[in-house]
Design a protein around this motif. Structure first.
Motif, PDB file in Angstrom:
ATOM      1  N   TYR A   1     -44.070  44.019 154.852  1.00 20.48           N
ATOM      2  CA  TYR A   1     -43.982  42.786 155.634  1.00 20.48           C
ATOM      3  C   TYR A   1     -43.707  43.099 157.108  1.00 20.48           C
ATOM      4  O   TYR A   1     -44.294  42.490 158.009  1.00 20.48           O
ATOM      5  CB  TYR A   1     -42.876  41.903 155.070  1.00 20.48           C
ATOM      6  N   THR A   2     -42.825  44.055 157.334  1.00 20.63           N
ATOM      7  CA  THR A   2     -42.503  44.431 158.712  1.00 20.63           C
ATOM      8  C   THR A   2     -43.729  44.980 159.433  1.00 20.63           C
ATOM      9  O   THR A   2     -44.001  44.627 160.592  1.00 20.63           O
ATOM     10  CB  THR A   2     -41.371  45.476 158.721  1.00 20.63           C
TER      11      THR A   2
ATOM     12  N   PRO B   1     -40.186  49.833 159.902  1.00 20.96           N
ATOM     13  CA  PRO B   1     -40.088  49.433 158.488  1.00 20.96           C
ATOM     14  C   PRO B   1     -38.809  49.902 157.807  1.00 20.96           C
ATOM     15  O   PRO B   1     -38.188  49.145 157.051  1.00 20.96           O
ATOM     16  CB  PRO B   1     -41.326  50.077 157.853  1.00 20.96           C
TER      17      PRO B   1
ATOM     18  N   TYR C   1     -32.057  44.747 155.299  1.00 23.62           N
ATOM     19  CA  TYR C   1     -32.188  43.780 154.203  1.00 23.62           C
ATOM     20  C   TYR C   1     -31.185  44.084 153.098  1.00 23.62           C
ATOM     21  O   TYR C   1     -30.476  43.194 152.607  1.00 23.62           O
ATOM     22  CB  TYR C   1     -33.622  43.817 153.674  1.00 23.62           C
TER      23      TYR C   1
ATOM     24  N   ILE D   1     -44.262  41.604 161.383  1.00 27.24           N
ATOM     25  CA  ILE D   1     -43.279  41.674 162.475  1.00 27.24           C
ATOM     26  C   ILE D   1     -43.732  42.601 163.593  1.00 27.24           C
ATOM     27  O   ILE D   1     -43.715  42.230 164.776  1.00 27.24           O
ATOM     28  CB  ILE D   1     -41.906  42.131 161.931  1.00 27.24           C
ATOM     29  N   LYS D   2     -44.147  43.798 163.232  1.00 27.56           N
ATOM     30  CA  LYS D   2     -44.492  44.799 164.251  1.00 27.56           C
ATOM     31  C   LYS D   2     -45.595  44.326 165.202  1.00 27.56           C
ATOM     32  O   LYS D   2     -45.468  44.507 166.429  1.00 27.56           O
ATOM     33  CB  LYS D   2     -44.891  46.108 163.571  1.00 27.56           C
TER      34      LYS D   2
ATOM     35  N   VAL E   1     -40.478  44.730 151.853  1.00 27.40           N
ATOM     36  CA  VAL E   1     -39.930  44.479 153.191  1.00 27.40           C
ATOM     37  C   VAL E   1     -40.614  45.381 154.215  1.00 27.40           C
ATOM     38  O   VAL E   1     -40.947  44.943 155.331  1.00 27.40           O
ATOM     39  CB  VAL E   1     -38.403  44.704 153.200  1.00 27.40           C
ATOM     40  N   ARG E   2     -40.835  46.631 153.851  1.00 24.18           N
ATOM     41  CA  ARG E   2     -41.514  47.555 154.771  1.00 24.18           C
ATOM     42  C   ARG E   2     -42.927  47.060 155.092  1.00 24.18           C
ATOM     43  O   ARG E   2     -43.351  47.065 156.258  1.00 24.18           O
ATOM     44  CB  ARG E   2     -41.569  48.958 154.160  1.00 24.18           C
TER      45      ARG E   2
ATOM     46  N   SER F   1     -35.843  47.743 158.836  1.00 27.53           N
ATOM     47  CA  SER F   1     -35.862  46.413 158.220  1.00 27.53           C
ATOM     48  C   SER F   1     -35.416  46.471 156.765  1.00 27.53           C
ATOM     49  O   SER F   1     -34.627  45.637 156.308  1.00 27.53           O
ATOM     50  CB  SER F   1     -37.270  45.818 158.312  1.00 27.53           C
TER      51      SER F   1
ATOM     52  N   GLN G   1     -36.158  46.448 164.904  1.00 26.85           N
ATOM     53  CA  GLN G   1     -36.660  45.533 163.881  1.00 26.85           C
ATOM     54  C   GLN G   1     -38.144  45.753 163.578  1.00 26.85           C
ATOM     55  O   GLN G   1     -38.647  45.295 162.554  1.00 26.85           O
ATOM     56  CB  GLN G   1     -36.441  44.077 164.310  1.00 26.85           C
ATOM     57  N   THR G   2     -38.837  46.452 164.469  1.00 23.99           N
ATOM     58  CA  THR G   2     -40.256  46.744 164.232  1.00 23.99           C
ATOM     59  C   THR G   2     -40.450  47.976 163.357  1.00 23.99           C
ATOM     60  O   THR G   2     -41.575  48.282 162.959  1.00 23.99           O
ATOM     61  CB  THR G   2     -40.982  46.974 165.571  1.00 23.99           C
TER      62      THR G   2
END
Length: 290
Positions: A55-56, A78, A85, A60-61, A52-53, A81, A75-76
């Motif tokens: 992916y962020t 890690p 999750y 996302i970032k 998840v980190r 996020s 949300q940006t």
């Protein structure tokens, strides 16, 4: 003491010793397997958090970086996020937990509590330590925790956490200026901590152990009854009948019927020898009477 009773006592004694040994060995193996299963679950959770980190950071970032001038979006981040999750996951599995325990966090929900501080200090004092596994008692029962150090390896992290003056104003508006600053490159600022309950794997292991014991007892009862029936039919009953005839002969009753001989096993050999001895005794007595 009768022969069958002696055999039964020996069988029961051997079974109890074997049952105790089997129980101890099986219990130890099942406990080890349960612990391995718990550690595997913890590592899967840890890898999920790392995924998840990543992916962020990668997905996302970059999309939301431009928004930081207008509004800071957690949300940006890690760690945010990954924590969110697992917070969603905990609605279905409340016994499982994930936390990025930090000594001086920006978001106060990440502040390390007493035992987590000890974990973080372990990594700060042991630079080569990559992982720490331990156990503790929690509100939900006995829990295994797996921790890995949170070390500042990317200078980009210092853009927000080196000093108040370097941090984005939108972040200061959201979190304030009191926490989350003074971080330095290569510092261990916290630890990723995954907590997994022992209850379910141990319950499963105990259930397997209980069924294993029931199976052993069932097999023993079956063998016990089978051995008793077989011994009674081919050993005890013939020997008892032979003993009755021998008793009559010893009292002078030479008209007692012969025991029917048959088979070539030890009992058959014994019967044949007894009948032969009896006939010889009768012949000897007849010769004396003449």
């Amino acid at each position: 003491m009768k022969l069958l009773l002696k055999v039964n006592i020996v069988m029961i004694a051997v079974f109890l010793v074997g049952l105790a040994a089997s129980y101890n060995v099986a219990d130890r193996l099942l406990q080890q397997n349960a612990r391995s299963e718990i550690q595997d679950n913890a590592r899967i959770m840890m890898e999920s958090a790392l995924a998840v980190r990543r992916y962020t950071v990668s997905q996302i970032k970059p999309l939301l970086d431009t928004q930081i001038r207008y509004k800071f979006l957690p949300q940006t981040v890690p760690s945010y996020s990954a924590t969110e999750y697992f917070n969603i996951l905990r609605k279905s599995f409340p016994e499982y937990a994930y936390k990025e325990a930090t000594l001086n966090p920006t978001n106060l929900r990440d502040r390390a509590v007493d035992w987590e501080v000890d974990v973080v200090n372990h990594f700060r004092e042991n630079a080569d330590a990559k992982e720490l596994v331990g156990e503790r008692e929690s509100a939900t029962g006995r829990t295994l925790y797996l921790a890995r150090p949170l070390r500042i390896l990317d200078e980009k992290c210092l853009e927000c956490h080196s000093s108040v003056t370097a941090a984005p104003q939108t972040m200061l508006d959201l979190y304030g200026t009191a926490n989350g600053f003074g971080w330095q490159l290569k510092d261990v600022i916290g630890a990723q901590v995954v907590s997994v309950p022992y209850d379910l794997p141990l319950k499963r292991a105990n259930e397997i152990l209980r069924n294993f014991v029931y199976l052993l007892v069932g097999v023993f009862v079956f063998l016990f009854l089978t051995v008793n029936i077989v011994l009674g039919a081919i050993v005890v009953r013939p020997v008892r009948k032979l003993a009755e005839i021998a008793d009559q002969v010893s009292k002078g009753n030479m008209d007692a019927p012969e025991f029917p001989s048959g088979g070539s096993d030890e009992i058959g050999t014994l019967v044949a020898s007894f009948n032969r001895m009896r006939r010889s005794l009768v012949e000897a007595l007849n010769m004396l009477q003449q």
